[in-house]
Design a protein around this motif. Sequence first.
Motif, mmCIF file in Angstrom:
data_model
loop_
_atom_site.group_PDB
_atom_site.id
_atom_site.type_symbol
_atom_site.label_atom_id
_atom_site.label_comp_id
_atom_site.label_asym_id
_atom_site.label_seq_id
_atom_site.Cartn_x
_atom_site.Cartn_y
_atom_site.Cartn_z
ATOM 1 N N ARG A 161 4.732 5.085 -3.229
ATOM 2 C CA ARG A 161 3.418 5.479 -2.346
ATOM 3 C C ARG A 161 3.331 6.899 -1.849
ATOM 4 N NH1 ARG A 161 4.625 0.168 -0.253
ATOM 5 N NH2 ARG A 161 3.130 -1.470 -0.935
ATOM 6 N N ARG A 162 4.632 7.574 -1.967
ATOM 7 C CA ARG A 162 4.629 9.045 -1.620
ATOM 8 C C ARG A 162 4.349 9.881 -2.831
ATOM 9 N NH1 ARG A 162 8.806 6.887 1.217
ATOM 10 N NH2 ARG A 162 10.660 7.613 -0.122
ATOM 11 N N THR A 163 5.117 9.487 -3.966
ATOM 12 C CA THR A 163 5.252 10.208 -5.061
ATOM 13 C C THR A 163 5.419 9.150 -6.097
ATOM 14 O OG1 THR A 163 6.040 12.137 -4.189
ATOM 15 C CG2 THR A 163 5.893 12.247 -6.606
ATOM 16 N N ASP A 164 4.382 9.023 -7.113
ATOM 17 C CA ASP A 164 4.671 7.943 -8.156
ATOM 18 C C ASP A 164 5.503 8.511 -9.429
ATOM 19 O OD1 ASP A 164 2.719 9.423 -9.827
ATOM 20 O OD2 ASP A 164 1.097 7.969 -9.478
ATOM 21 N N GLN A 176 2.784 12.276 -8.921
ATOM 22 C CA GLN A 176 1.345 12.546 -8.338
ATOM 23 C C GLN A 176 1.345 11.644 -6.795
ATOM 24 O OE1 GLN A 176 -0.890 14.581 -9.614
ATOM 25 N NE2 GLN A 176 0.804 14.919 -10.839
ATOM 26 N N THR A 177 0.766 12.230 -6.024
ATOM 27 C CA THR A 177 0.460 11.344 -4.801
ATOM 28 C C THR A 177 -0.916 10.650 -5.044
ATOM 29 O OG1 THR A 177 1.681 12.818 -3.518
ATOM 30 C CG2 THR A 177 -0.096 11.329 -2.230
ATOM 31 N N ARG A 178 -1.299 9.248 -5.121
ATOM 32 C CA ARG A 178 -2.045 8.831 -5.197
ATOM 33 C C ARG A 178 -3.137 8.481 -4.017
ATOM 34 N NH1 ARG A 178 -2.747 10.023 -10.723
ATOM 35 N NH2 ARG A 178 -0.826 9.384 -11.625
ATOM 36 N N THR A 179 -4.322 8.349 -4.098
ATOM 37 C CA THR A 179 -5.274 7.663 -2.939
ATOM 38 C C THR A 179 -5.422 6.376 -2.968
ATOM 39 O OG1 THR A 179 -6.117 10.076 -3.025
ATOM 40 C CG2 THR A 179 -7.424 8.268 -1.790
ATOM 41 N N THR A 188 -3.746 0.751 -3.926
ATOM 42 C CA THR A 188 -3.441 1.816 -4.834
ATOM 43 C C THR A 188 -3.090 1.756 -6.177
ATOM 44 O OG1 THR A 188 -2.451 2.958 -2.528
ATOM 45 C CG2 THR A 188 -2.212 4.039 -4.396
#
Length: 166
Positions: free
Chosen positions: A26-29, A33-36, A61
């Motif tokens: 949830r922080r960085t996949d 990436q950081t997803r919204t 998400t």
Amino acid sequence: MHTTTTGTAAGIETRAVPAPVLDALRRTDDAGQTRTATVTEEGGEPLRCCLTRARPGERITLLSYAPLLRWAAETGCDPGPYLETGPVFVHAEPCAGHPGGWPEDFHGGPRVLRAYAADGRILGGRLGEPGELPSLAAELLADPATAVLHVRAVEFGCFLHEVRRA
């Protein structure tokens, strides 16, 4: 709070994406990436955090996940080119997790059970309908060469959940 990531049925253990992994994703996949998060209008998305389908109005998400990455680190194997990264839906915030058992309502159509050897190689797979998936999983895991199974969607090949021996 995510309370469990496993469920056991017929000598097999069904595993959702573990809570600590979800926290990190949830922080960085796994694509960096950081997803919204979004609110699902219709629902129905297969949630890999709890092995349920999203309900209308839930915050979810879509993120990138490499399911063999953590298994390889845990077992010391090298899955090489089989180390795939693909899209998975999860609740945007921690949830109660998978309560246990085979997630019958999670599987709406045929699925592929993909078998992996202890060294990370794909051994093969089986196509099955929802009602026969637990017995097919048990059959594949009866082969000592099989270390872990991935259940995947037929349409897009997406990872749905992991299955191991109980």
